[in-house]
Design a protein around this motif. Structure first.
Motif, PDB file in Angstrom:
ATOM      1  N   MET A 271      -8.695   7.128  -8.658  1.00 37.68           N
ATOM      2  CA  MET A 271      -8.234   5.900  -7.613  1.00 37.68           C
ATOM      3  C   MET A 271      -7.091   5.693  -8.182  1.00 37.68           C
ATOM      4  N   SER A 272      -6.119   5.812  -8.990  1.00 36.49           N
ATOM      5  CA  SER A 272      -4.616   5.633  -8.890  1.00 36.49           C
ATOM      6  C   SER A 272      -4.195   6.374  -8.077  1.00 36.49           C
ATOM      7  N   ARG A 273      -4.283   7.935  -7.974  1.00 34.78           N
ATOM      8  CA  ARG A 273      -3.917   8.714  -7.542  1.00 34.78           C
ATOM      9  C   ARG A 273      -4.326   8.830  -5.738  1.00 34.78           C
ATOM     10  N   ALA A 274      -5.734   8.566  -6.232  1.00 35.40           N
ATOM     11  CA  ALA A 274      -5.864   7.936  -4.364  1.00 35.40           C
ATOM     12  C   ALA A 274      -4.981   7.390  -3.777  1.00 35.40           C
ATOM     13  N   LEU A 275      -4.609   5.639  -4.350  1.00 39.82           N
ATOM     14  CA  LEU A 275      -4.328   5.118  -3.932  1.00 39.82           C
ATOM     15  C   LEU A 275      -2.499   5.702  -3.755  1.00 39.82           C
ATOM     16  N   ILE A 276      -1.683   6.017  -4.105  1.00 41.07           N
ATOM     17  CA  ILE A 276      -0.817   7.070  -4.532  1.00 41.07           C
ATOM     18  C   ILE A 276      -0.963   7.735  -2.901  1.00 41.07           C
ATOM     19  N   GLU A 277      -1.229   8.634  -3.208  1.00 41.20           N
ATOM     20  CA  GLU A 277      -1.432   9.537  -1.611  1.00 41.20           C
ATOM     21  C   GLU A 277      -1.557   8.859  -0.539  1.00 41.20           C
ATOM     22  N   ARG A 278      -2.910   7.462  -1.029  1.00 43.32           N
ATOM     23  CA  ARG A 278      -2.887   6.349   0.705  1.00 43.32           C
ATOM     24  C   ARG A 278      -1.313   5.672   1.144  1.00 43.32           C
ATOM     25  N   TYR A 279      -0.487   5.338   0.076  1.00 45.75           N
ATOM     26  CA  TYR A 279       0.184   4.504   0.027  1.00 45.75           C
ATOM     27  C   TYR A 279       1.077   6.016   0.908  1.00 45.75           C
ATOM     28  N   PHE A 280       2.093   6.736   0.839  1.00 45.45           N
ATOM     29  CA  PHE A 280       2.673   7.921   1.127  1.00 45.45           C
ATOM     30  C   PHE A 280       2.063   8.192   2.266  1.00 45.45           C
ATOM     31  N   ALA A 281       0.941   8.587   2.295  1.00 42.31           N
ATOM     32  CA  ALA A 281       0.025   8.745   3.799  1.00 42.31           C
ATOM     33  C   ALA A 281       0.187   8.006   5.376  1.00 42.31           C
ATOM     34  N   ALA A 282       0.406   6.536   4.667  1.00 49.57           N
ATOM     35  CA  ALA A 282       1.068   5.779   5.371  1.00 49.57           C
ATOM     36  C   ALA A 282       2.388   5.560   5.703  1.00 49.57           C
ATOM     37  N   PHE A 283       3.313   5.271   4.711  1.00 47.39           N
ATOM     38  CA  PHE A 283       4.209   5.831   5.155  1.00 47.39           C
ATOM     39  C   PHE A 283       4.917   7.102   6.375  1.00 47.39           C
ATOM     40  N   ASN A 284       4.364   8.453   5.485  1.00 45.90           N
ATOM     41  CA  ASN A 284       4.771   9.701   6.616  1.00 45.90           C
ATOM     42  C   ASN A 284       3.940   9.185   7.917  1.00 45.90           C
ATOM     43  N   ALA A 285       2.988   8.103   8.368  1.00 46.87           N
ATOM     44  CA  ALA A 285       2.386   8.069   9.700  1.00 46.87           C
ATOM     45  C   ALA A 285       2.998   6.553  10.465  1.00 46.87           C
ATOM     46  N   GLY A 286       3.813   5.783   9.691  1.00 50.36           N
ATOM     47  CA  GLY A 286       4.692   4.741   9.756  1.00 50.36           C
ATOM     48  C   GLY A 286       3.979   3.567  10.231  1.00 50.36           C
ATOM     49  N   ASP A 287       2.881   3.848   9.267  1.00 45.81           N
ATOM     50  CA  ASP A 287       2.260   2.299   9.679  1.00 45.81           C
ATOM     51  C   ASP A 287       1.985   1.494   8.316  1.00 45.81           C
ATOM     52  N   ALA A 288       2.520   0.606   8.380  1.00 43.19           N
ATOM     53  CA  ALA A 288       3.126  -0.084   7.450  1.00 43.19           C
ATOM     54  C   ALA A 288       1.990  -1.668   7.051  1.00 43.19           C
ATOM     55  N   LEU A 289       1.475  -1.513   8.274  1.00 42.73           N
ATOM     56  CA  LEU A 289      -0.114  -2.339   7.886  1.00 42.73           C
ATOM     57  C   LEU A 289      -0.625  -1.325   6.389  1.00 42.73           C
ATOM     58  N   GLY A 290      -0.937   0.047   6.773  1.00 36.86           N
ATOM     59  CA  GLY A 290      -1.387   0.540   5.573  1.00 36.86           C
ATOM     60  C   GLY A 290      -1.016   0.529   4.115  1.00 36.86           C
ATOM     61  N   MET A 291       0.393   0.982   4.393  1.00 34.57           N
ATOM     62  CA  MET A 291       1.654   0.297   3.080  1.00 34.57           C
ATOM     63  C   MET A 291       0.749  -0.995   2.477  1.00 34.57           C
ATOM     64  N   LEU A 292       0.790  -1.737   3.338  1.00 37.83           N
ATOM     65  CA  LEU A 292       1.357  -3.265   3.498  1.00 37.83           C
ATOM     66  C   LEU A 292      -0.076  -3.483   2.362  1.00 37.83           C
ATOM     67  N   ASP A 293      -1.543  -2.672   2.494  1.00 42.81           N
ATOM     68  CA  ASP A 293      -2.896  -2.734   2.029  1.00 42.81           C
ATOM     69  C   ASP A 293      -2.994  -2.323   0.943  1.00 42.81           C
ATOM     70  N   CYS A 294      -1.674  -1.565   0.344  1.00 41.65           N
ATOM     71  CA  CYS A 294      -2.230  -0.758  -0.904  1.00 41.65           C
ATOM     72  C   CYS A 294      -1.316  -1.789  -1.914  1.00 41.65           C
ATOM     73  N   VAL A 295      -0.516  -3.022  -1.508  1.00 40.78           N
ATOM     74  CA  VAL A 295       0.337  -3.657  -1.875  1.00 40.78           C
ATOM     75  C   VAL A 295      -0.140  -4.988  -2.766  1.00 40.78           C
ATOM     76  N   THR A 296       0.116  -5.549  -3.907  1.00 38.30           N
ATOM     77  CA  THR A 296      -0.681  -6.440  -4.517  1.00 38.30           C
ATOM     78  C   THR A 296       0.065  -7.998  -3.851  1.00 38.30           C
ATOM     79  N   GLU A 297      -0.421  -8.884  -3.313  1.00 43.49           N
ATOM     80  CA  GLU A 297       0.353 -10.205  -2.699  1.00 43.49           C
ATOM     81  C   GLU A 297       1.552 -10.314  -3.968  1.00 43.49           C
ATOM     82  N   ASP A 298       1.818 -10.529  -4.675  1.00 44.29           N
ATOM     83  CA  ASP A 298       2.735 -10.398  -5.101  1.00 44.29           C
ATOM     84  C   ASP A 298       4.034  -9.526  -5.696  1.00 44.29           C
ATOM     85  N   VAL A 299       3.375  -8.060  -5.059  1.00 47.25           N
ATOM     86  CA  VAL A 299       4.155  -6.886  -5.188  1.00 47.25           C
ATOM     87  C   VAL A 299       5.868  -7.212  -5.386  1.00 47.25           C
ATOM     88  N   ALA A 300       5.856  -6.702  -6.383  1.00 44.23           N
ATOM     89  CA  ALA A 300       8.123  -6.289  -6.502  1.00 44.23           C
ATOM     90  C   ALA A 300       8.794  -5.459  -6.590  1.00 44.23           C
TER      91      ALA A 300
END
Length: 133
Positions: A1-30
């Protein structure tokens, strides 16, 4: 899951999908930005993503992802291929300059989400590239 999460985060970044990136982070992300203040919380991260989407168009290539055995820390090394679209305050004037920049990100993972993102790149190199173009 950990690697898949990072891959999903970067796939969203490359797609310009801010909502997809936000779905990968916690409410209190630093979010530790290169040479900037730490942004705390999903709302601040969303604001950063919105700003980046207007000022820059970037694609991350040559991605290498590392995850520790416990699955609570990760890192990625990549090359940023970008275009500077709109002038960022305090930075050189934007007029569509292209740049290529090595970079890396470090992550803390919690409960299936990213709770910390720290990104590093050489700002002097980026500035030189866009100022000379």
């Amino acid at each position: 899951m950990s690697r898949a999460l990072i891959e999903r985060y970067f796939a969203a970044f490359n797609a310009g999908d801010a909502l997809g990136m936000l779905d990968c982070v916690t409410e209190d992300v630093a979010h530790h930005v290169n040479e900037g203040e730490v942004r705390r919380g999903k709302e601040a991260f969303a604001e950063f993503c919105a700003h980046m989407g207007v000022s820059y168009r970037e694609e991350l290539r040559d991605m290498v992802i590392f995850v520790n055995a416990a699955g609570d820390r990760a890192a990625a090394e990549f090359t940023v291929h970008g275009t500077y679209l709109k002038t960022d305050p305090g930075l050189p004037e934007a007029h569509g300059q292209e740049y290529v920049l090595p970079a890396g990100s470090f992550f803390t993972l919690r409960d299936g989400r990213i709770s910390r993102v720290t990104t590093y790149y050489n700002l002097a190199d980026w500035t030189r590239q866009v100022a000379d173009a």
